[in-house]
Design a protein around this motif. Structure first.
Motif, PDB file in Angstrom:
ATOM      1  N   GLN A  94       0.775   1.640  -9.853  1.00  0.00           N
ATOM      2  CA  GLN A  94      -0.375   0.976  -9.263  1.00  0.00           C
ATOM      3  C   GLN A  94      -0.939  -0.153 -10.127  1.00  0.00           C
ATOM      4  OE1 GLN A  94      -1.721   0.943  -6.400  1.00  0.00           O
ATOM      5  NE2 GLN A  94      -1.591   2.910  -5.361  1.00  0.00           N
ATOM      6  N   ASP A 147       0.829  -1.209   0.000  1.00  0.00           N
ATOM      7  CA  ASP A 147       0.000   0.000   0.000  1.00  0.00           C
ATOM      8  C   ASP A 147       0.863   1.259   0.000  1.00  0.00           C
ATOM      9  OD1 ASP A 147      -2.380  -1.403  -0.016  1.00  0.00           O
ATOM     10  OD2 ASP A 147      -2.540  -1.449   2.169  1.00  0.00           O
ATOM     11  N   ARG A 148       1.881   1.272   0.853  1.00  0.00           N
ATOM     12  CA  ARG A 148       2.764   2.455   0.921  1.00  0.00           C
ATOM     13  C   ARG A 148       3.526   2.657  -0.383  1.00  0.00           C
ATOM     14  NH1 ARG A 148       3.399   0.797   6.412  1.00  0.00           N
ATOM     15  NH2 ARG A 148       5.142  -0.557   5.847  1.00  0.00           N
ATOM     16  N   THR A 200       1.302   4.166  -2.929  1.00  0.00           N
ATOM     17  CA  THR A 200       1.043   5.579  -2.654  1.00  0.00           C
ATOM     18  C   THR A 200       2.228   6.436  -3.085  1.00  0.00           C
ATOM     19  OG1 THR A 200      -0.389   5.015  -0.790  1.00  0.00           O
ATOM     20  CG2 THR A 200       0.500   7.251  -0.847  1.00  0.00           C
ATOM     21  N   GLU A 201       3.436   5.938  -2.850  1.00  0.00           N
ATOM     22  CA  GLU A 201       4.648   6.677  -3.230  1.00  0.00           C
ATOM     23  C   GLU A 201       4.865   6.687  -4.742  1.00  0.00           C
ATOM     24  OE1 GLU A 201       7.669   4.628  -1.106  1.00  0.00           O
ATOM     25  OE2 GLU A 201       7.003   5.325   0.873  1.00  0.00           O
ATOM     26  N   PRO A 255       2.348   6.178  -7.625  1.00  0.00           N
ATOM     27  CA  PRO A 255       1.003   5.896  -8.165  1.00  0.00           C
ATOM     28  C   PRO A 255       1.018   5.388  -9.595  1.00  0.00           C
ATOM     29  CG  PRO A 255       1.377   8.270  -7.904  1.00  0.00           C
ATOM     30  CD  PRO A 255       2.500   7.578  -7.202  1.00  0.00           C
TER      31      PRO A 255
END
Length: 331
Positions: free
Chosen positions: A230, A220-221, A224-225, A227
């Motif tokens: 993803q 998840d982290r 987020t860092e 995108p």
């Protein structure tokens, strides 16, 4: 091309994919459609066309007069690729077109098959650059008819595919590293299989479960860092989760092994794409090799996506005119 790379591409084409472009929605599979139709439609009647590193035959389809291109019944199309292929669209075409088409699987460009009279045209979309340049150029010149044409779209070192691929490669390295998501999921799957067979879960299995959950938080982290990564991260998460559910319900961990192999192959394909992408100096060197082998080459051009201007690759065009003939290049 190494055996592992051939296996990686064979697995990809067996999935039924028509092209090797990005799948994020930024570039469509027919981004260069109009240019290719114009080039193919200008070929003389009865031309013998070689689609090099053809994959499942995106250009072969156009050469046969599909997707809005001109159908010329006298044309013969040879689709050449080093991998094993699965062109599903072939089963839906009419008998006339099917008779015009011949596949040459497991055939490197360097071992281009000979045809009577030679090839009148060579085309390739993001494929020719994967071959060994000197041997591939020699194969073209051996197999070319007088005044043969070529048009290649070649990976550019600064294209969207390379820039996007570099990020995806980093994400795949993270997912596949030792003690990473796939390694830890494999240990979880082994424990789930043991439980399915009646074994009790002890402290060691609990530690593995906790490590897997921690890696999910790290995932998840990481997303987020980064995108832009993803899509591949989400695909990996879904694949691992589905494989673990399957292991828990059936006692079979092999599905996870097959999922990991697919991601290993994806990493290998990306690493090869980045390796073969050409800088301006490198494309000049390839042009020089072709010129030295009898090809009159036009200056290389840049290919951009219509509408957005996104850089897609290099365009190379030329005519086969050995020293005994005029070497004035034309399209």
């Amino acid at each position: 091309m190494a055996a592992g790379t051939v296996a990686a591409w064979s697995a990809y084409w067996r999935s039924g994919a028509l092209h090797s472009l990005d799948t994020s929605g930024q570039v469509g599979e027919f981004a260069m459609l109009a240019d290719w139709i114009g080039w193919l439609d200008a070929l003389p009647d009865g031309a013998r066309v070689a689609d090099l590193a053809c994959g499942n035959g995106l250009l072969a389809r156009l050469a046969l007069g599909l997707e809005g291109a001109r159908h010329e019944p006298g044309r013969r199309v040879h689709a050449v690729d080093i991998a094993e292929l699965a062109p599903r669209w072939v089963h839906a075409i009419d008998p006339v077109r099917r008779e015009q088409l011949r596949w040459h699987e497991r055939t490197p460009i360097e071992d281009l098959p000979a045809v009577e009279g030679g090839f009148d045209a060579f085309c390739s979309q993001f494929g020719f650059e994967y071959a060994e340049p000197t041997a591939a150029v020699a194969a073209l010149s051996r197999g070319a008819a007088a005044d043969a044409r070529l048009c290649f779209i070649v990976h550019h070192a600064d294209s969207i595919f390379v820039r996007q691929g570099a990020g995806e490669r980093a994400a795949l390295h993270w997912l596949l590293e030792p003690a990473g998501l796939f390694d830890t999921a494999t240990r979880v799957a082994e424990n789930l299989v043991a439980r399915f067979r009646g074994a009790a879960m002890g402290a060691a299995a609990e530690r593995v479960r906790r490590e897997y959950n921690r890696l999910q938080q790290d995932l998840d982290r990481y997303g987020t860092e980064h995108p832009e990564r993803q899509p591949v991260l989400g695909e990996a998460r879904e694949a691992v989760h589905a494989a673990l559910v399957h292991a828990a319900q059936t006692g079979d961990a092999q599905w996870l092994s097959r999922q990991r192999e697919a991601f290993d192959f994806a990493l290998l394909r990306l690493e090869n794409l980045i390796r073969v992408a050409r800088t301006e100096q490198q494309i000049a060197g390839l042009q020089a090799e072709l010129a030295a082998s009898g090809w009159g080459m036009m200056p290389p051009g840049l290919v951009h996506q219509p509408g957005t201007g996104t850089l897609l690759g290099w365009r190379m065009q030329g005519r086969f005119r050995p020293p005994s003939r005029s070497t004035t290049p034309t399209g």
